[in-house]
Design a protein around this motif. Structure first.
Motif: not given
Length: 583
Positions: A48-55, A67-72, A77-78
Motif C-alpha cells: 500500500p502507498q501509506n505503508l509504514m513497515f512490514g514484518k 517475530f523474526i524480521a522487520f523492515r521500515s 532499514n531492516v
C-alpha cells in the motif's frame, strides 16, 4: 497535543491487535524446498502507498507468534529479531520477500507476512514444506544362501536420511513381491534422528525359495516425496545361492576315453545334482558289495583285465539314490614262437606261429626287413633268402595305443657249395672260368692253377646276395691246365677243380709251321737234282758258271738241313701233346 497523540495511540492499538488476533487475509500458500536449499517466501501482498513497515513472523505449535524480521518503509532499514535458530539465515528484500538459507526440517512452519499502515494490517500466510531425498536403498544383512522349502531371512533393505519417510518395496526379477503368509513376509520400520529429524527406513524380507529362484535377482526400492512430487530410487541387484537337495546321482569315468586299456589310470567321479553337491559318496567295485566311502572321486591305477565290470556310487545317507557305469578294460597278448635270434641250416624246416589273444578282434601284420608281407611266413625247406628280421605286429583299432609286436631274427647257415663253369671267347684266344659258391656265412674263395698259363685279368667277384656269389678269372693257357676253386667258411672247406685245354690259337700256330717247313724241304731237294743234271749237261760249256752256281746252292741246302732238324723235334712234342686229355 491531543490531535498528535491520537494517531500514535491508534498505531499501537493496531499492532497489539495484530499480534494477538489474525485478521483474515489471503488463502493458504505453500513453498516446497529441498533440504539444505534456500527457502524463498514472497509476501504475496500489494504494497500500500501509506505503508509504514512490514514484518514476518511464524507460529508455534501452540499458536503463539514469533517475530523474526522487520523492515521500515520510510527509513529503509531492516531488523532481524533475536531468534537463535534463524541467526544469520534470514534475508528480507525491499518487496518484503523473506529468504531462509540452509533449509532445515525445523523450518517446516506457517510463516506470515504482515504489512502495516496507519489504518490497517494486511497478512499473507505461507506454509513451508521441506523435503529430503533418502539415500539409495541397499540390501544388507544378506543371507549367505537360501534353502528350498525353508522360510529364511533374505535380508534388510535400508534407506537413510529421508524426510518425510518413504515406502520400501521388494522385487523378484523386477516383479513386486506381495506379502504371503509363510512364503513372503515383509516388515517395515522407520526411525527418526532427533537431531536432524531425518528418517531411516528399514524393511525386512523373509522368503521361501524354490529352484526357480536360481540366479534370480532381488531388488528393493524406496518411494519418497520431493519438491517436484513423488520419486523412486532402486537398490542394486542381489543374487542368492539357492540350496536344494540332491535328486539324482551320476557317475563319470575320467579322463573320458572311447576305450580303456590295461595299464591305464582311471578316476570314477560321482556327482549329485543338489546344491551344494554332496562331498562324499559310497563307491561299489565289482566283487565288492560293501561300498567304499570316499570323496566324489575314486582313482584306480594300472588297471588289469579283471577290472572289467559294473561300477556304482550312491549317496551315503540315501543308498537307494545310485548310479552305475560299465567299464571294459581292453587287453592284447601276443606270443611269437620261435622269437629272438634263431640259427638254422639251409634246407631245414621251421614252423613259425604268432598267437594273439585280445578283448576284441585284432589285426595281425607281418613284416620282413621293414617290408610288409602278404601272408605269415612258412618254412618247409629253408633257403638263404629266407634269412632276415621278421616282426609280427598286432593292434586293436578301437583302442588307441594298444599295440604289441614280437620279432624273430632268422639266420640260415650252410656249408659252401661250388659249381664251376667255363666259357670260351668267340675269338678262341681266352677262356672265362667262373666259380659259383653258395653258403653262409660268406665263404672265402681261393684260386689255384696247376701247369703253366697266364692270368689275363685279376679275379672278379659278384655281389653276395641270398647266400650266393661268384668269382671268375680269364685265362689264355698255352697248354692244358687244371683250375682249382676253394671255398671256405666257419662250417666247412670245399674244393672243386676244372681241366682247361690249351687255347686254339697256340694249337693252330704249331701245325701251320710244320707244313711250311716240309714244303720248303721238298722244293730244295728238287732244285738240287735239277742243278746237278744241268751241271752235267753243261759242264763243258759253262764249267766256271756251274761251279759258282753249285757252290751257292750247296750253301743254301746246308741251311735247309738245319731247319729240318728243328722241325722234327717240334713235331715230336706236338705228338706228345695230342695224347693228353683235352678239356
Amino acid at each position: 497535543m491531543a490531535s498528535k497523540a491520537a494517531p500514535c495511540c491508534r498505531l499501537v492499538f493496531c499492532l497489539l491487535i495484530c499480534a494477538v488476533v489474525l485478521r483474515p487475509g489471503l488463502g493458504w500458500y505453500t513453498v516446497n524446498s529441498a533440504y539444505g536449499d534456500t527457502i524463498i517466501m514472497p509476501c504475496r501482498l500489494d504494497v500500500p502507498q501509506n505503508l509504514m513497515f512490514g514484518k514476518w513472523k511464524y507460529e508455534n505449535p501452540d499458536g503463539s507468534p514469533v517475530f523474526i524480521a522487520f523492515r521500515s518503509s520510510t527509513k529503509k532499514n531492516v531488523q532481524y529479531d533475536d531468534v537463535p535458530e534463524y541467526k544469520d539465515r534470514l534475508s528480507l528484500s525491499e518487496n518484503y520477500t523473506l529468504s531462509i538459507t540452509n533449509a532445515r526440517i525445523s523450518d517446516e512452519k506457517r510463516f506470515v507476512c504482515m504489512l502495516v499502515t496507519e489504518d490497517d494490517v494486511f497478512e499473507a500466510p505461507t506454509v513451508v514444506k521441506v523435503f529430503k531425498q533418502p539415500s539409495k536403498p541397499e540390501i544388507v544383512s544378506k543371507a549367505p544362501f537360501l534353502e528350498t522349502e525353508q522360510l529364511r531371512q533374505l535380508g534388510d533393505c535400508i534407506s537413510k536420511d529421508s524426510y518425510p519417510y518413504g515406502n520400501i518395496t521388494w522385487y523378484r526379477n523386477g516383479r513386486e513381491l506381495q506379502h504371503r503368509e509363510g512364503v513372503v513376509n515383509i516388515s517395515f520400520n522407520k526411525q527418526m534422528d532427533p537431531a536432524t529429524q531425518l528418517y531411516t527406513m528399514t524393511s525386512s524380507l523373509e522368503y521361501k525359495a524354490t529352484k526357480a529362484d536360481i540366479q534370480m535377482p532381488f531388488t528393493c526400492s524406496v518411494a519418497y516425496y520431493g519438491p517436484s512430487g513423488q520419486n523412486t530410487v532402486y537398490s542394486e541387484q542381489a543374487v542368492f545361492d539357492i540350496y536344494y537337495p540332491t535328486e539324482q546321482v551320476t557317475i563319470q569315468v575320467l579322463p573320458p576315453k572311447t576305450a580303456i586299456k590295461e595299464g591305464d589310470n582311471i578316476t570314477l567321479k560321482c556327482l549329485g545334482n543338489g546344491n551344494p553337491p554332496p562331498a562324499e559318496f559310497l563307491f561299489y567295485l565289482p566283487g565288492h558289495p560293501e561300498g567304499i566311502r570316499s570323496s566324489n572321486a575314486y582313482t584306480l591305477t594300472d588297471v588289469r583285465r579283471n577290472a572289467t565290470g559294473d561300477y556304482k556310487c550312491s549317496l551315503i545317507d540315501k543308498r537307494s539314490m545310485i548310479a552305475s557305469t560299465a567299464i571294459t578294460v581292453h587287453y592284447l597278448d601276443l606270443s611269437l614262437n620261435p622269437s629272438g635270434e634263431v640259427t638254422k641250416q639251409v634246407g631245414d624246416a621251421l614252423p613259425v606261429s604268432c598267437t594273439v589273444s585280445s578283448s576284441r578282434n585284432a589285426s595281425v601284420v607281418w613284416m620282413k626287413d621293414n617290408t610288409r608281407l602278404r601272408s605269415s611266413p612258412s618254412f618247409s625247406s629253408l633257403r638263404y633268402q629266407d634269412a632276415g628280421n621278421y616282426v609280427c605286429e598286432t593292434a586293436l583299432q578301437e583302442v588307441e595305443g594298444l599295440k604289441k609286436r614280437e620279432s624273430l631274427t632268422l639266420v640260415v647257415e650252410g656249408k659252401p657249395q661250388i659249381k664251376m663253369t667255363k666259357k670260351t671267347d668267340p675269338s678262341g684266344l681266352s677262356k672265362t672260368i667262373t666259380c659259383h659258391v653258395e653258403g653262409f656265412p660268406k665263404p672265402a674263395i681261393q684260386w689255384t692253377i696247376t701247369g703253366t698259363g697266364s692270368v689275363i685279368n685279376q679275379t672278379e667277384e659278384s655281389p653276395y646276395v641270398n647266400g650266393k656269389y661268384s668269382s671268375k678269372i680269364i685265362i689264355s693257357p698255352e697248354e692244358n691246365v687244371t683250375l682249382t676253386c676253394t671255398a671256405e667258411n666257419q662250417l666247412e672247406r670245399t674244393v672243386n677243380s676244372l681241366n682247361v685245354s690249351a687255347s686254339e690259337y697256340f694249337i693252330s700256330g704249331i701245325k701251320k709251321n710244320a707244313v711250311d717247313e716240309n714244303r720248303e724241304k721238298v722244293n730244295d731237294q728238287a732244285k738240287l737234282i735239277v742243278g746237278i743234271v744241268v751241271g752235267l749237261l753243261l759242264a763243258a760249256l759253262v764249267a766256271g758258271a756251274v761251279y759258282w752256281f753249285y757252290v751257292k746252292k750247296s750253301k743254301t741246302a746246308s741251311k735247309h738241313v738245319n731247319k729240318d732238324l728243328g722241325n722234327l723235334e717240334e713235331n715230336k712234342k706236338l705228338e706228345e701233346n695230342n695224347h693228353k686229355t683235352e678239356a
